[in-house]
Design a protein around this motif. Structure first.
Motif, PDB file in Angstrom:
ATOM      1  N   HIS A 144       0.865  -1.181   0.000  1.00 48.50           N
ATOM      2  CA  HIS A 144       0.000   0.000   0.000  1.00 48.50           C
ATOM      3  C   HIS A 144       0.900   1.229   0.000  1.00 48.50           C
ATOM      4  O   HIS A 144       1.992   1.199   0.560  1.00 48.50           O
ATOM      5  CB  HIS A 144      -0.903   0.025   1.239  1.00 48.50           C
ATOM      6  N   ASP A 148      -1.039   3.098  -4.306  1.00 52.21           N
ATOM      7  CA  ASP A 148      -0.680   1.909  -5.070  1.00 52.21           C
ATOM      8  C   ASP A 148      -1.952   1.108  -5.345  1.00 52.21           C
ATOM      9  O   ASP A 148      -2.625   0.676  -4.406  1.00 52.21           O
ATOM     10  CB  ASP A 148       0.322   1.085  -4.253  1.00 52.21           C
ATOM     11  N   CYS A 208      -4.318  -1.347  -5.289  1.00 51.81           N
ATOM     12  CA  CYS A 208      -4.140  -2.585  -4.541  1.00 51.81           C
ATOM     13  C   CYS A 208      -5.333  -3.523  -4.603  1.00 51.81           C
ATOM     14  O   CYS A 208      -5.221  -4.707  -4.293  1.00 51.81           O
ATOM     15  CB  CYS A 208      -3.821  -2.249  -3.095  1.00 51.81           C
ATOM     16  N   MET A 237      -9.694   3.687  -0.667  1.00 54.75           N
ATOM     17  CA  MET A 237      -8.685   3.715   0.408  1.00 54.75           C
ATOM     18  C   MET A 237      -8.226   5.148   0.597  1.00 54.75           C
ATOM     19  O   MET A 237      -7.207   5.564   0.086  1.00 54.75           O
ATOM     20  CB  MET A 237      -7.501   2.829   0.012  1.00 54.75           C
TER      21      MET A 237
END
Ligand code: K7E
Ligand code: RUQ
Ligand code: CUA
Length: 649
Positions: free
Chosen positions: A585, A623, A625, A632
């Protein structure tokens, strides 16, 4: 290499019609075999046969390519900050870039060296030098991360570095620029060069078990430029060889003043004997300042320490372990063949290429047969050390590499070619052009006693006409050749990151990185680690705010934080609590003057943020993910100084 110098040489050579253009190649003037493509094609899902670690030159990093495909696999940040994964920006790795000058976020890296056991690669560590602020780094090949950086005192231009002895006992490093040492008053007129300037060679010990580096001792030497080095093997295993140019000891207009002597020198040092002197106390402790930075795997934090003295052996007093061998003319590389018997001096301005014989050098030393002394050091006669000369092989020789069958391959910068010749009789066997102006070359495995052979790679400085143009600033490139037959054969050219100098390739099956080395949460001893999302919290200590954050698909916990005020220093300690090895992450906050961080599973990384405006500043995972990666995210509320917004998370 200075670009202007490069271009003027190219213009010169091109005007002479020596260079062919890549356009000609496209018109079929250089033959790239029909099956060249087959030889380098590695189908999707299949792996390359070799890892190739390429120095990044002025990028300060190392890049990893697969060979034969030429695919870029990774950039390992070493001496320069790297926003891509937060190296040198997060609180964990910032200390890696500390020096006695303070935080230095950039360098110029030239030479890679793989660790060896019994003159063969053992797949444990990769070493690389920093030329500008003199340092040596150790990269751990089990996780492809920079594990340690040591600065070298009394040194300027750490170019003849980091060359390793054949059981990785020592890393050897020589100074390109002579300067007043750290223990002198350095505030001297530059014209007093001959009196007040010194060259330095350092011997850095490598711990057999851990790879840990420590500066054992240094040699104080005459003020030449020590350009490159190579260690011996087999019979010459106790020796390291350095090229010295500017034996004229010039300090200005070097392009003229340092090209006066018809011959400069190769400096041969018996490092075992030097180490015996050091062990016997034949040295002075000299005051100095240098940093030693180590990444602690268990706590995932680097520590940095400044050391303040070093053992220096004065070679005016102790010189029974070093010898000068005349070498024409302004030599660059010095290269020892896989048997340890032949030593090639690459004179940049020399017409012929000299090959020295270690057994002849040994004999001259045994018989005390010398031509005299220079700066207190015994000089061996050129003829007494010489095995033979390769006659007029090309123009501007820089570096030589070797295969396992007694052949040598030399790069010629000015005539832009690689010449293959035989070590036994110094006869030329083949030549092939490079596009253009090759610096280093590497025959895979050439610095071991048993090179892989098979492939050779040229590292080229100029790529005019070779790829789609990208403005006046073009990339540097590599060219891959098949050297398994009598004739060298060009297979592939591919662009590189930064300016490549040396590179080291190792058979892929020697390395086993990836999942078996991912951090288990239980092994993470970072003081800011949390193990579950329930442990996520926020703490205030004066104007310092610590946010203990968990990252897991697909949440950042906490995702709303309030109570931060202008004037605060906020530390986000993000633990990636995934336990699947390939799910990183990222984390970034709007307006932060540090980069993002990249947190691998099981790891904790800390990002510092000094908010400088009031408002709502979002943060998010950088990133991609999971399908809910875009979810997120979180909000930080920043209130004015002195406000009484309570901490809330
Ligand atoms: Cu020849 Cu720095 Cu090894 Cu480059 S040096 S080419
Ligand atoms: S999102 S998969 Cu920014 Cu379109 Cu990247
Ligand atoms: Cu975590 Cu995207």
């Amino acid at each position: 290499m200075r670009k202007l110098f490069v271009y003027s040489l190219v213009t010169l050579i091109a005007a002479g019609g020596v260079l062919q253009s890549c356009k000609l190649k496209k018109a079929g003037h250089i033959a790239v075999d029909d099956d060249a493509a087959k030889q380098v094609y590695v189908a999707p899902g299949h792996y390359d046969e070799y890892y190739n670690f390429v120095s990044g030159g002025f990028s300060g990093q190392v890049s990893v390519y697969g060979i034969p495909s030429g695919r870029l696999l990774k950039v390992i940040p070493v001496f320069s900050q790297n926003g891509e994964n937060g190296y040198g920006y997060d609180e964990n790795t910032k200390p890696m870039l500390n020096t006695s000058f303070g935080f230095v976020p950039w360098d110029d890296s030239h030479h890679t060296q793989l660790s060896e056991t019994d003159a063969m690669y053992d797949g444990r560590w990769l070493f690389i030098n920093a030329n500008n602020t003199p340092r040596i780094a150790r990269i751990d090949l089990k996780n492809f991360q920079t594990a340690e950086i040591i600065e070298l005192p009394n040194t300027a231009g750490n170019h003849a570095s980091p060359f390793i002895t054949c059981n990785t006992e020592y890393i050897v490093a020589g100074s390109r620029f002579s300067v007043p040492t750290d223990y002198q008053n350095g505030d001297v007129p530059i014209k007093d060069y001959k009196k007040d300037f010194h060259g330095t060679i350092s011997y850095i010990k490598v711990d057999k078990k851990t790879g840990g580096l420590s500066l054992d001792f240094q040699l104080a030497l005459p003020p030449y430029n020590y350009d490159l080095s190579h260690s011996g093997k087999n019979a010459s295993a106790d020796w390291s060889f350095f090229t010295c140019y500017n034996t004229e000891e010039a300090h200005t207009l070097l392009e003229v003043n340092a090209s006066q002597h018809d011959k400069d020198y190769i400096l041969a040092i018996n490092w075992k004997k030097a180490a015996e002197h050091a062990a016997k106390g034949d040295f002075d402790w000299k005051p100095c300042k240098y940093a030693h930075n180590v990444m602690n795997e268990a706590t995932e934090q680097a520590t940095s320490e400044i050391l303040n003295k070093v053992k220096v052996i004065d070679t005016k007093k102790y010189n029974d372990f070093l010898y000068l061998i005349p070498c024409p003319k302004s030599p660059h590389g010095v290269d020892v063949d896989p048997t340890g018997e032949y030593i090639v001096g690459n004179g940049k301005l020399s017409a012929n290429l000299p090959v020295f014989s270690f057994s002849k050098i040994e004999k001259a030393i045994k018989n005390h047969k010398f031509a005299g002394k220079v700066d207190g050091i015994n000089v061996i006669k050129y003829e007494d050390a010489l095995h033979g000369e390769v006659q007029s092989p090309g123009l501007g020789s820089l570096h030589t590499e070797f295969d396992a069958d007694g052949n040598a391959y030399t790069s010629f910068f000015i005539s832009s070619e690689i010449v293959k010749w035989s070590l036994k009789d110094c006869k030329i066997e083949d030549r092939i052009p490079t596009y253009y102006s090759v610096g280093h070359l590497s025959v895979l495995g050439a610095d071991t006693k048993k090179p892989y052979g098979k492939y050779m790679i040229a590292y080229n400085k100029i790529t005019k006409d070779c790829f789609l143009p990208t403005g006046p600033e073009l990339c540097q490139a590599a060219q891959l050749y098949d050297i398994s037959g009598n004739k060298m054969k060009l297979l592939l050219e591919f662009p590189l990151v930064g300016e490549p100098h040396y590179a080291s390739a190792i058979a892929a099956d020697m390395l086993k990185p990836n999942m078996q080395y991912f951090t288990r949460l239980a092994d993470n001893h970072n003081p800011y680690k949390i193990s579950t999302a329930q442990q996520a919290r926020m703490e205030r200590h004066g104007n310092r705010v610590d946010v203990y954050m968990a990252a897991i698909r697909s949440r950042l916990v906490p995702d709303n934080i309030e109570g931060i005020k202008l004037g605060d220093e906020v530390y986000f300690h993000v633990t990636n609590i995934e336990q699947e090895w390939d799910i990183p992450h990222g984390f970034a906050v709007k307006g932060n003057n540090n980069a993002e961080i990249l947190v691998m599973p099981g790891e904790t990384r800390t990002l510092k943020w000094i908010p400088n405006r009031v408002g709502i500043l979002p943060y998010y995972c950088t990133d991609f993910c999971s399908a809910l990666h875009q979810e997120m995210q979180g909000y930080a509320r920043v209130s004015p100084k002195g406000s009484n917004t309570p901490l809330k998370f």
